[in-house]
Design a protein around this motif. Structure first.
Motif, PDB file in Angstrom:
ATOM      1  N   GLU A  80       0.820  -1.204   0.000  1.00 57.83           N
ATOM      2  CA  GLU A  80       0.000   0.000   0.000  1.00 57.83           C
ATOM      3  C   GLU A  80       0.858   1.260   0.000  1.00 57.83           C
ATOM      4  O   GLU A  80       0.472   2.282  -0.563  1.00 57.83           O
ATOM      5  CB  GLU A  80      -0.937  -0.008   1.208  1.00 57.83           C
ATOM      6  N   GLN A  81       2.010   1.175   0.646  1.00 55.09           N
ATOM      7  CA  GLN A  81       2.911   2.326   0.639  1.00 55.09           C
ATOM      8  C   GLN A  81       3.564   2.510  -0.720  1.00 55.09           C
ATOM      9  O   GLN A  81       3.839   3.640  -1.136  1.00 55.09           O
ATOM     10  CB  GLN A  81       3.984   2.155   1.727  1.00 55.09           C
ATOM     11  N   ARG A  82       3.816   1.409  -1.402  1.00 54.94           N
ATOM     12  CA  ARG A  82       4.462   1.492  -2.716  1.00 54.94           C
ATOM     13  C   ARG A  82       3.483   1.871  -3.818  1.00 54.94           C
ATOM     14  O   ARG A  82       3.834   2.592  -4.752  1.00 54.94           O
ATOM     15  CB  ARG A  82       5.109   0.139  -3.058  1.00 54.94           C
ATOM     16  N   LEU A  83       2.240   1.404  -3.717  1.00 51.09           N
ATOM     17  CA  LEU A  83       1.250   1.660  -4.753  1.00 51.09           C
ATOM     18  C   LEU A  83       0.621   3.030  -4.555  1.00 51.09           C
ATOM     19  O   LEU A  83       0.445   3.504  -3.433  1.00 51.09           O
ATOM     20  CB  LEU A  83       0.162   0.590  -4.728  1.00 51.09           C
ATOM     21  N   SER A  84       0.267   3.654  -5.663  1.00 49.17           N
ATOM     22  CA  SER A  84      -0.393   4.952  -5.601  1.00 49.17           C
ATOM     23  C   SER A  84      -1.871   4.772  -5.261  1.00 49.17           C
ATOM     24  O   SER A  84      -2.406   3.656  -5.282  1.00 49.17           O
ATOM     25  CB  SER A  84      -0.256   5.674  -6.940  1.00 49.17           C
ATOM     26  N   SER A  85      -2.534   5.887  -4.963  1.00 46.91           N
ATOM     27  CA  SER A  85      -3.969   5.831  -4.663  1.00 46.91           C
ATOM     28  C   SER A  85      -4.747   5.286  -5.854  1.00 46.91           C
ATOM     29  O   SER A  85      -5.716   4.528  -5.686  1.00 46.91           O
ATOM     30  CB  SER A  85      -4.473   7.225  -4.300  1.00 46.91           C
ATOM     31  N   GLU A  86      -4.313   5.653  -7.069  1.00 43.30           N
ATOM     32  CA  GLU A  86      -4.979   5.187  -8.281  1.00 43.30           C
ATOM     33  C   GLU A  86      -4.797   3.683  -8.473  1.00 43.30           C
ATOM     34  O   GLU A  86      -5.741   2.971  -8.820  1.00 43.30           O
ATOM     35  CB  GLU A  86      -4.443   5.940  -9.499  1.00 43.30           C
ATOM     36  N   ASP A  87      -3.577   3.216  -8.239  1.00 50.22           N
ATOM     37  CA  ASP A  87      -3.303   1.785  -8.381  1.00 50.22           C
ATOM     38  C   ASP A  87      -4.108   0.962  -7.383  1.00 50.22           C
ATOM     39  O   ASP A  87      -4.624  -0.119  -7.721  1.00 50.22           O
ATOM     40  CB  ASP A  87      -1.810   1.512  -8.202  1.00 50.22           C
ATOM     41  N   LEU A  88      -4.198   1.465  -6.158  1.00 49.38           N
ATOM     42  CA  LEU A  88      -4.967   0.744  -5.144  1.00 49.38           C
ATOM     43  C   LEU A  88      -6.447   0.708  -5.504  1.00 49.38           C
ATOM     44  O   LEU A  88      -7.122  -0.313  -5.296  1.00 49.38           O
ATOM     45  CB  LEU A  88      -4.764   1.400  -3.780  1.00 49.38           C
ATOM     46  N   ALA A  89      -6.968   1.810  -6.044  1.00 47.07           N
ATOM     47  CA  ALA A  89      -8.370   1.829  -6.456  1.00 47.07           C
ATOM     48  C   ALA A  89      -8.617   0.836  -7.591  1.00 47.07           C
ATOM     49  O   ALA A  89      -9.628   0.113  -7.591  1.00 47.07           O
ATOM     50  CB  ALA A  89      -8.768   3.241  -6.883  1.00 47.07           C
ATOM     51  N   GLN A  90      -7.692   0.784  -8.553  1.00 46.67           N
ATOM     52  CA  GLN A  90      -7.827  -0.174  -9.651  1.00 46.67           C
ATOM     53  C   GLN A  90      -7.737  -1.609  -9.135  1.00 46.67           C
ATOM     54  O   GLN A  90      -8.454  -2.500  -9.612  1.00 46.67           O
ATOM     55  CB  GLN A  90      -6.724   0.081 -10.694  1.00 46.67           C
ATOM     56  N   ARG A  91      -6.889  -1.814  -8.184  1.00 47.24           N
ATOM     57  CA  ARG A  91      -6.734  -3.144  -7.611  1.00 47.24           C
ATOM     58  C   ARG A  91      -8.004  -3.575  -6.874  1.00 47.24           C
ATOM     59  O   ARG A  91      -8.461  -4.721  -7.003  1.00 47.24           O
ATOM     60  CB  ARG A  91      -5.543  -3.134  -6.647  1.00 47.24           C
ATOM     61  N   GLU A  92      -8.590  -2.659  -6.107  1.00 47.37           N
ATOM     62  CA  GLU A  92      -9.822  -2.975  -5.386  1.00 47.37           C
ATOM     63  C   GLU A  92     -10.979  -3.202  -6.358  1.00 47.37           C
ATOM     64  O   GLU A  92     -11.833  -4.071  -6.124  1.00 47.37           O
ATOM     65  CB  GLU A  92     -10.142  -1.841  -4.413  1.00 47.37           C
ATOM     66  N   LEU A  93     -11.010  -2.415  -7.436  1.00 51.09           N
ATOM     67  CA  LEU A  93     -12.067  -2.605  -8.435  1.00 51.09           C
ATOM     68  C   LEU A  93     -11.934  -3.967  -9.118  1.00 51.09           C
ATOM     69  O   LEU A  93     -12.929  -4.652  -9.367  1.00 51.09           O
ATOM     70  CB  LEU A  93     -12.011  -1.482  -9.469  1.00 51.09           C
ATOM     71  N   ALA A  94     -10.697  -4.361  -9.426  1.00 49.13           N
ATOM     72  CA  ALA A  94     -10.473  -5.671 -10.042  1.00 49.13           C
ATOM     73  C   ALA A  94     -10.939  -6.799  -9.121  1.00 49.13           C
ATOM     74  O   ALA A  94     -11.521  -7.793  -9.576  1.00 49.13           O
ATOM     75  CB  ALA A  94      -8.996  -5.837 -10.378  1.00 49.13           C
ATOM     76  N   ILE A 117     -14.884   1.901  -2.609  1.00 45.04           N
ATOM     77  CA  ILE A 117     -13.637   2.139  -3.348  1.00 45.04           C
ATOM     78  C   ILE A 117     -13.455   3.629  -3.601  1.00 45.04           C
ATOM     79  O   ILE A 117     -12.342   4.177  -3.452  1.00 45.04           O
ATOM     80  CB  ILE A 117     -13.645   1.353  -4.673  1.00 45.04           C
ATOM     81  N   PHE A 118     -14.526   4.303  -3.975  1.00 46.14           N
ATOM     82  CA  PHE A 118     -14.476   5.740  -4.237  1.00 46.14           C
ATOM     83  C   PHE A 118     -14.080   6.509  -2.976  1.00 46.14           C
ATOM     84  O   PHE A 118     -13.230   7.414  -3.009  1.00 46.14           O
ATOM     85  CB  PHE A 118     -15.833   6.213  -4.753  1.00 46.14           C
ATOM     86  N   ARG A 119     -14.674   6.166  -1.875  1.00 44.04           N
ATOM     87  CA  ARG A 119     -14.365   6.846  -0.618  1.00 44.04           C
ATOM     88  C   ARG A 119     -12.925   6.587  -0.180  1.00 44.04           C
ATOM     89  O   ARG A 119     -12.244   7.490   0.325  1.00 44.04           O
ATOM     90  CB  ARG A 119     -15.353   6.388   0.473  1.00 44.04           C
ATOM     91  N   ARG A 120     -12.464   5.365  -0.349  1.00 38.35           N
ATOM     92  CA  ARG A 120     -11.075   5.063   0.011  1.00 38.35           C
ATOM     93  C   ARG A 120     -10.092   5.829  -0.865  1.00 38.35           C
ATOM     94  O   ARG A 120      -9.031   6.256  -0.400  1.00 38.35           O
ATOM     95  CB  ARG A 120     -10.835   3.554  -0.109  1.00 38.35           C
ATOM     96  N   TYR A 121     -10.442   5.993  -2.126  1.00 34.71           N
ATOM     97  CA  TYR A 121      -9.577   6.771  -3.021  1.00 34.71           C
ATOM     98  C   TYR A 121      -9.489   8.218  -2.538  1.00 34.71           C
ATOM     99  O   TYR A 121      -8.392   8.792  -2.472  1.00 34.71           O
ATOM    100  CB  TYR A 121     -10.108   6.730  -4.447  1.00 34.71           C
ATOM    101  N   SER A 187     -13.694   7.671 -14.344  1.00 37.82           N
ATOM    102  CA  SER A 187     -13.446   8.965 -14.969  1.00 37.82           C
ATOM    103  C   SER A 187     -12.988   9.989 -13.938  1.00 37.82           C
ATOM    104  O   SER A 187     -12.060  10.770 -14.183  1.00 37.82           O
ATOM    105  CB  SER A 187     -14.710   9.457 -15.676  1.00 37.82           C
ATOM    106  N   PHE A 188     -13.627   9.975 -12.772  1.00 30.97           N
ATOM    107  CA  PHE A 188     -13.231  10.904 -11.714  1.00 30.97           C
ATOM    108  C   PHE A 188     -11.800  10.634 -11.266  1.00 30.97           C
ATOM    109  O   PHE A 188     -11.004  11.567 -11.092  1.00 30.97           O
ATOM    110  CB  PHE A 188     -14.181  10.791 -10.526  1.00 30.97           C
ATOM    111  N   ILE A 189     -11.478   9.372 -11.048  1.00 32.63           N
ATOM    112  CA  ILE A 189     -10.133   9.026 -10.585  1.00 32.63           C
ATOM    113  C   ILE A 189      -9.087   9.468 -11.606  1.00 32.63           C
ATOM    114  O   ILE A 189      -8.036  10.030 -11.246  1.00 32.63           O
ATOM    115  CB  ILE A 189     -10.037   7.510 -10.321  1.00 32.63           C
ATOM    116  N   LYS A 190      -9.355   9.249 -12.867  1.00 29.44           N
ATOM    117  CA  LYS A 190      -8.414   9.635 -13.921  1.00 29.44           C
ATOM    118  C   LYS A 190      -8.216  11.148 -13.958  1.00 29.44           C
ATOM    119  O   LYS A 190      -7.079  11.642 -13.993  1.00 29.44           O
ATOM    120  CB  LYS A 190      -8.913   9.127 -15.271  1.00 29.44           C
ATOM    121  N   LYS A 191      -9.321  11.900 -13.931  1.00 31.89           N
ATOM    122  CA  LYS A 191      -9.236  13.358 -14.005  1.00 31.89           C
ATOM    123  C   LYS A 191      -8.649  13.958 -12.738  1.00 31.89           C
ATOM    124  O   LYS A 191      -7.855  14.912 -12.793  1.00 31.89           O
ATOM    125  CB  LYS A 191     -10.612  13.940 -14.280  1.00 31.89           C
ATOM    126  N   ALA A 192      -9.020  13.401 -11.575  1.00 35.34           N
ATOM    127  CA  ALA A 192      -8.496  13.921 -10.311  1.00 35.34           C
ATOM    128  C   ALA A 192      -7.007  13.657 -10.187  1.00 35.34           C
ATOM    129  O   ALA A 192      -6.251  14.504  -9.687  1.00 35.34           O
ATOM    130  CB  ALA A 192      -9.248  13.286  -9.143  1.00 35.34           C
TER     131      ALA A 192
END
Length: 204
Positions: A80-94, A117-121, A187-192
């Motif tokens: 979790e420390q190595r992965l970015s917020s975006e990567d973690l969100a993608q991982r949780e979505l998968a 997932i959205f709130r955690r991001y 879309s929000f995660i990408k733009k944010a």
């Protein structure tokens, strides 16, 4: 002495009676029919080898289970420390996609997972306690956040306000709605992420 029928105390006299007491001890003071006490024997109890081996095996197994749990927790924290917020969100979505909720038409549970997932991001990316806050509290915090422009704040508001009735009022959504909210979140995660990186570059 005794009490007669009229409850008067009477006394009956007899001749003198002699009582002789004889000892059972011999002349030397040793009793011939009295046996000496036996000495106390100390019994030795040994733990069966099978019990000892079973206890040792159980102890080793317990230590192994604890070590595995600690290792997994530390590995999770490290990733979790190595992965970015975006990567973690993608991982949780998968992971959410592998639960089979869409295939089983359990859309409400799927939307609940998207919201989490959205709130955690938001929590990881913008240091907001979004996973514990209400939607109103999150929106107040987002309005004051400098890394989000107005369109992104409106996207976040729309996503939260549209998914809240599904979570808390038990409304059953359609599959098309769940897919639409999934796309909104991505879309929000990408733009944010892009907006935050641009601001960070300007500050640097």
């Amino acid at each position: 002495t005794y009490t007669d029928q009229k409850e008067k105390l009477r006394e009956a006299k007899t001749g003198q009676i002699f009582i002789e007491i004889k000892t059972v001890l011999e002349e030397d003071g040793q009793g011939g029919d009295i046996r000496p006490l036996k000495s106390i024997k100390e019994t030795e109890w040994e733990l069966p080898l099978s019990w000892a081996l079973s206890g040792l095996a159980l102890l080793l197994l317990t230590c192994l289970v604890i070590a595995i749990i600690v290792y997994r927790q530390r590995r999770k924290q490290y990733l979790e420390q190595r992965l970015s917020s975006e990567d973690l969100a993608q991982r949780e979505l998968a992971h959410l996609e592998t639960t089979g909720l869409l295939e089983e038409q359990r859309y409400r549970e799927y939307v609940f997972g998207l919201s989490l997932i959205f709130r955690r991001y938001l929590e990881r990316k913008f240091q907001l306690p979004a996973a514990e806050q209400t939607t109103e509290d999150i929106l107040v915090s987002l309005r004051q956040h400098a890394l989000l422009d107005l369109p992104l704040k409106e996207m976040a508001r729309d996503f939260l306000e549209e998914t809240d009735p599904i979570k808390y009022r038990g409304i059953a959504p359609e599959r098309e709605e769940t897919e639409n909210w999934r796309n909104q979140m991505l879309s929000f995660i990408k733009k944010a992420t892009y907006a935050a990186s641009e601001i960070e570059k300007e500050v640097a």
